[in-house]
Motif scaffolding. Structure first.
Motif, PDB file in Angstrom:
ATOM      1  N   SER A   1       0.803  -1.218   0.000  1.00  0.00           N
ATOM      2  CA  SER A   1       0.000   0.000   0.000  1.00  0.00           C
ATOM      3  C   SER A   1       0.838   1.271   0.000  1.00  0.00           C
ATOM      4  CB  SER A   1      -0.925   0.024   1.229  1.00  0.00           C
ATOM      5  OG  SER A   1      -0.169   0.020   2.430  1.00  0.00           O
ATOM      6  N   VAL A   2       2.139   1.145   0.268  1.00  0.00           N
ATOM      7  CA  VAL A   2       2.973   2.327   0.462  1.00  0.00           C
ATOM      8  C   VAL A   2       4.317   2.168  -0.228  1.00  0.00           C
ATOM      9  CG1 VAL A   2       4.247   3.679   2.184  1.00  0.00           C
ATOM     10  CG2 VAL A   2       1.908   2.947   2.653  1.00  0.00           C
ATOM     11  N   LEU A   3       4.738   3.223  -0.915  1.00  0.00           N
ATOM     12  CA  LEU A   3       6.088   3.303  -1.476  1.00  0.00           C
ATOM     13  C   LEU A   3       6.781   4.491  -0.827  1.00  0.00           C
ATOM     14  CD1 LEU A   3       8.036   4.898  -3.681  1.00  0.00           C
ATOM     15  CD2 LEU A   3       8.291   2.427  -3.425  1.00  0.00           C
ATOM     16  N   GLY A   4       7.945   4.235  -0.224  1.00  0.00           N
ATOM     17  CA  GLY A   4       8.678   5.301   0.435  1.00  0.00           C
ATOM     18  C   GLY A   4      10.087   5.445  -0.096  1.00  0.00           C
ATOM     19  N   ILE A   5      10.610   6.650  -0.018  1.00  0.00           N
ATOM     20  CA  ILE A   5      12.028   6.889  -0.294  1.00  0.00           C
ATOM     21  C   ILE A   5      12.655   7.341   1.010  1.00  0.00           C
ATOM     22  CG2 ILE A   5      13.720   8.195  -1.625  1.00  0.00           C
ATOM     23  CD1 ILE A   5      11.684   8.469  -3.849  1.00  0.00           C
ATOM     24  N   ALA A   6      13.622   6.553   1.463  1.00  0.00           N
ATOM     25  CA  ALA A   6      14.239   6.808   2.772  1.00  0.00           C
ATOM     26  C   ALA A   6      15.757   6.723   2.706  1.00  0.00           C
ATOM     27  CB  ALA A   6      13.708   5.811   3.800  1.00  0.00           C
TER      28      ALA A   6
ATOM     29  N   PRO B   1      16.610  11.795   0.949  1.00  0.00           N
ATOM     30  CA  PRO B   1      15.869  12.050  -0.291  1.00  0.00           C
ATOM     31  C   PRO B   1      15.880  13.506  -0.734  1.00  0.00           C
ATOM     32  CG  PRO B   1      14.654  10.537   1.096  1.00  0.00           C
ATOM     33  CD  PRO B   1      15.809  11.026   1.918  1.00  0.00           C
ATOM     34  N   LEU B   2      15.849  14.434   0.218  1.00  0.00           N
ATOM     35  CA  LEU B   2      15.789  15.846  -0.148  1.00  0.00           C
ATOM     36  C   LEU B   2      17.174  16.446  -0.375  1.00  0.00           C
ATOM     37  CD1 LEU B   2      12.823  17.037   2.075  1.00  0.00           C
ATOM     38  CD2 LEU B   2      12.817  16.053  -0.226  1.00  0.00           C
ATOM     39  N   ALA B   3      18.215  15.644  -0.170  1.00  0.00           N
ATOM     40  CA  ALA B   3      19.548  16.019  -0.636  1.00  0.00           C
ATOM     41  C   ALA B   3      19.768  15.509  -2.059  1.00  0.00           C
ATOM     42  CB  ALA B   3      20.623  15.460   0.301  1.00  0.00           C
ATOM     43  N   ASN B   4      18.795  14.764  -2.569  1.00  0.00           N
ATOM     44  CA  ASN B   4      18.783  14.230  -3.937  1.00  0.00           C
ATOM     45  C   ASN B   4      17.435  14.569  -4.567  1.00  0.00           C
ATOM     46  OD1 ASN B   4      21.220  11.915  -3.829  1.00  0.00           O
ATOM     47  ND2 ASN B   4      20.163  12.193  -1.887  1.00  0.00           N
ATOM     48  N   PRO B   5      17.047  15.827  -4.614  1.00  0.00           N
ATOM     49  CA  PRO B   5      15.658  16.162  -4.972  1.00  0.00           C
ATOM     50  C   PRO B   5      15.247  15.734  -6.368  1.00  0.00           C
ATOM     51  CG  PRO B   5      17.030  18.137  -4.908  1.00  0.00           C
ATOM     52  CD  PRO B   5      17.839  17.036  -4.310  1.00  0.00           C
TER      53      PRO B   5
ATOM     54  N   VAL C   1       7.958   9.969   2.179  1.00  0.00           N
ATOM     55  CA  VAL C   1       9.372  10.329   2.180  1.00  0.00           C
ATOM     56  C   VAL C   1       9.841  10.463   3.620  1.00  0.00           C
ATOM     57  CG1 VAL C   1       8.996  12.830   2.113  1.00  0.00           C
ATOM     58  CG2 VAL C   1      11.094  11.875   1.137  1.00  0.00           C
ATOM     59  N   SER C   2      11.116  10.087   3.830  1.00  0.00           N
ATOM     60  CA  SER C   2      11.732  10.202   5.151  1.00  0.00           C
ATOM     61  C   SER C   2      12.982  11.056   5.014  1.00  0.00           C
ATOM     62  CB  SER C   2      12.092   8.810   5.688  1.00  0.00           C
ATOM     63  OG  SER C   2      12.682   8.904   6.968  1.00  0.00           O
TER      64      SER C   2
ATOM     65  N   VAL D   1       4.966  12.345   5.783  1.00  0.00           N
ATOM     66  CA  VAL D   1       6.397  12.660   5.790  1.00  0.00           C
ATOM     67  C   VAL D   1       6.971  12.312   7.152  1.00  0.00           C
ATOM     68  CG1 VAL D   1       8.127  14.504   5.644  1.00  0.00           C
ATOM     69  CG2 VAL D   1       6.181  14.488   4.063  1.00  0.00           C
ATOM     70  N   THR D   2       8.132  11.667   7.142  1.00  0.00           N
ATOM     71  CA  THR D   2       8.839  11.345   8.377  1.00  0.00           C
ATOM     72  C   THR D   2      10.090  12.209   8.485  1.00  0.00           C
ATOM     73  OG1 THR D   2       8.053   9.058   8.428  1.00  0.00           O
ATOM     74  CG2 THR D   2      10.051   9.542   9.655  1.00  0.00           C
TER      75      THR D   2
END
Length: 491
Positions: free
Chosen positions: A110-115, A120-124, A145-146, A167-168
């Protein structure tokens, strides 16, 4: 003292085979219906959902903009289960292809995350290219996203554009002096900054990002790593602050710092917390909604929480898979309907059991360990379990406490009965537990568990976990075993 239950028989034994009182299902009962709907199929945001739904992480974000003393990112690694570790780094295109393959073969997903394995936000670009494609190809899969939060304020608008409403943020402190002991440096505005100054910038950005997300209606979970002697006394303040700022959930996790992992803390001998220390801190933070079912997953984890099926979906293997995406979406939709029926049945059974429970408030609580492959039922043999779900039963009801990991006693018919060292490891992991419930328990482990004061039980196979734990607690009460006696210590 443990309750004396019937010993093993041929039918029940096989050698190989926040304040959170009341039911764990009640933890979200105070939430508005609109919020419950957003978390009811998210295994990381709902303790009940994690029994039924699977998640997946895709490793598209290798770079990180901070250094943590507990982190050592590893690539091409299949032997460690902890954050920051992956077997394959993926391009966004590969990540989309892999996600569609997994979602077609695991309909509970049910969930796809990028962690990670970085931030992840250093690789936007890599992160948002992945989200953009997946929102088109699999709109029924939630996207998460984490992040460490350093770059979070700059990307809130784009997160909203991609309909990412979970968001985590990892927040280990709100005091820069504490932060300087956790973070050697951050990379900020194209330069490396160290010490208290670095921690102050990181904390400021985390708090700003949290506030911005909450203002936009995003559900924010905060992860905190409990580091004894560093931030353990401070995390109650962290919990207070993030609750005040609108975080939805707080996940206090134990430090993982084995020397072989190569982290600074591991090399320097920094210990992690004991299970009792972690529970005590989580209870101290219980004014906040708490996540206690975290498995501290790898950055490429696949499957239900507590399992990792990533080896089934390597890039090489998915190249050979033929997938009908329309049929896969229909299969996921049917699975969700079936899961809801199953959950409704479990809840009805739980409510019936709770109606029968009228126990004196003076009875002491009891910890019980459970082996389960999912579904919220007791459906795993003791010998094959690599983790134990720990529940606390008390006159107020049954609540989930956390997960204890250990090597499995039996890995197959050829080795069954030879896992003496693994059994001792399991016994240490079950410190404080008085009962262990499994679908079956072998003679040798049954006898050893009894000798150390942990009573095995194989009588509730395929029964809902909370119903079974509550039934045993009431039986212990009837037997007079709960009158202010202490739990047994492990010998």
């Amino acid at each position: 003292m443990a309750i004396i239950l019937p010993g093993p028989t041929s039918s029940s034994v096989s050698g190989c085979q926040t304040s959170s009182c009341g039911s764990t299902a009640d933890q979200m009962s105070h939430l508005p219906e609109s919020i419950r709907k957003r978390v009811q199929d998210h295994p990381c945001y709902s303790e009940e959902a994690h029994h039924h739904f699977a998640r997946m992480h895709v490793a598209v974000a290798p770079a990180c903009n901070i250094q943590c003393n507990y982190c050592n990112r590893k690539y091409d690694c299949a032997n460690e289960s902890r954050p920051g570790v992956v077997s394959e780094l993926l391009t966004p295109e590969q990540a989309v292809k892999k996600t569609l393959a997994v979602a077609a073969n695991i309909p509970q997903m049910s969930v796809l995350g990028i962690a990670g394995p970085g931030d992840p936000l250093a690789n936007p670009k890599r992160t948002f290219d992945t989200f953009r494609a997946l929102s088109e190809e699999a709109p029924d899969i939630k996207l998460c996203v984490s992040t460490n939060g350093l770059n979070l304020p700059d990307h809130v608008d784009e997160l909203i554009r991609h309909n990412i409403d979970h968001v985590t943020i990892t927040i280990n402190c709100v005091d820069p002096e504490v932060g300087a002991k956790i973070y050697p440096w951050i990379f900020w505005n194209n330069r490396r900054i160290r010490g208290v100054k670095a921690a102050r910038i990181l904390i400021r950005q985390q708090q700003k990002g949290l506030e911005m997300l909450v203002e936009r209606g995003v559900l924010v979970k905060v992860n905190s790593v409990m580091i004894p002697g560093v931030n353990d006394d401070h995390l109650k303040e962290v919990s207070r602050v993030i609750k005040e700022k609108g975080a939805f959930l707080h996940n206090v996790m134990p430090l993982i710092a084995a020397p072989e992992h190569g982290t600074y803390y591991g090399v320097m001998g920094q210990r992690g917390p004991t299970a009792a220390e972690l529970k005590a801190l989580q209870d101290d933070c219980s004014d906040m909604n708490l996540m206690r079912h975290c498995r501290q997953c790898r950055a490429d984890a696949v499957g239900m929480l507590g399992e990792d099926r990533g080896h089934e979906f390597t890039l090489e293997k998915i190249e050979t898979m033929s997938i009908d995406q329309e049929a896969a979406r229909e299969k996921r939709a049917k699975m969700r309907i079936a899961i809801e029926k199953q959950r409704a049945a479990v809840q009805a059974s739980r409510a019936l059991a709770a109606a029968k429970a009228t126990l004196p408030a003076t009875l002491r609580p009891v910890l019980m360990a459970v082996t389960s492959k999912g579904g919220g039922v007791i459906n795993q043999h003791f010998g094959s379990a690599r983790e134990f779900l720990v529940y606390e039963a008390s006159p107020a009801g049954v609540r989930y406490i956390g997960t204890r990991r250990a090597d499995n006693y039996c890995s197959g018919p050829a080795t069954c009965g030879s896992g003496a060292l693994a059994l001792e490891d399991i016994i240490r992991a079950l410190e404080g537990c008085e009962v262990v419930l499994s679908s079956k328990v072998g003679f040798k482990p049954w006898q050893r568990l009894e000798r150390v004061g942990i009573q095995p039980n194989g009588e509730h196979a395929e029964k809902p976990i909370e119903e079974a734990v509550g039934a045993i607690y009431r039986e212990m009460a009837r037997a007079g075993l709960l009158e202010n006696e202490a739990a047994p210590s492990v010998a």
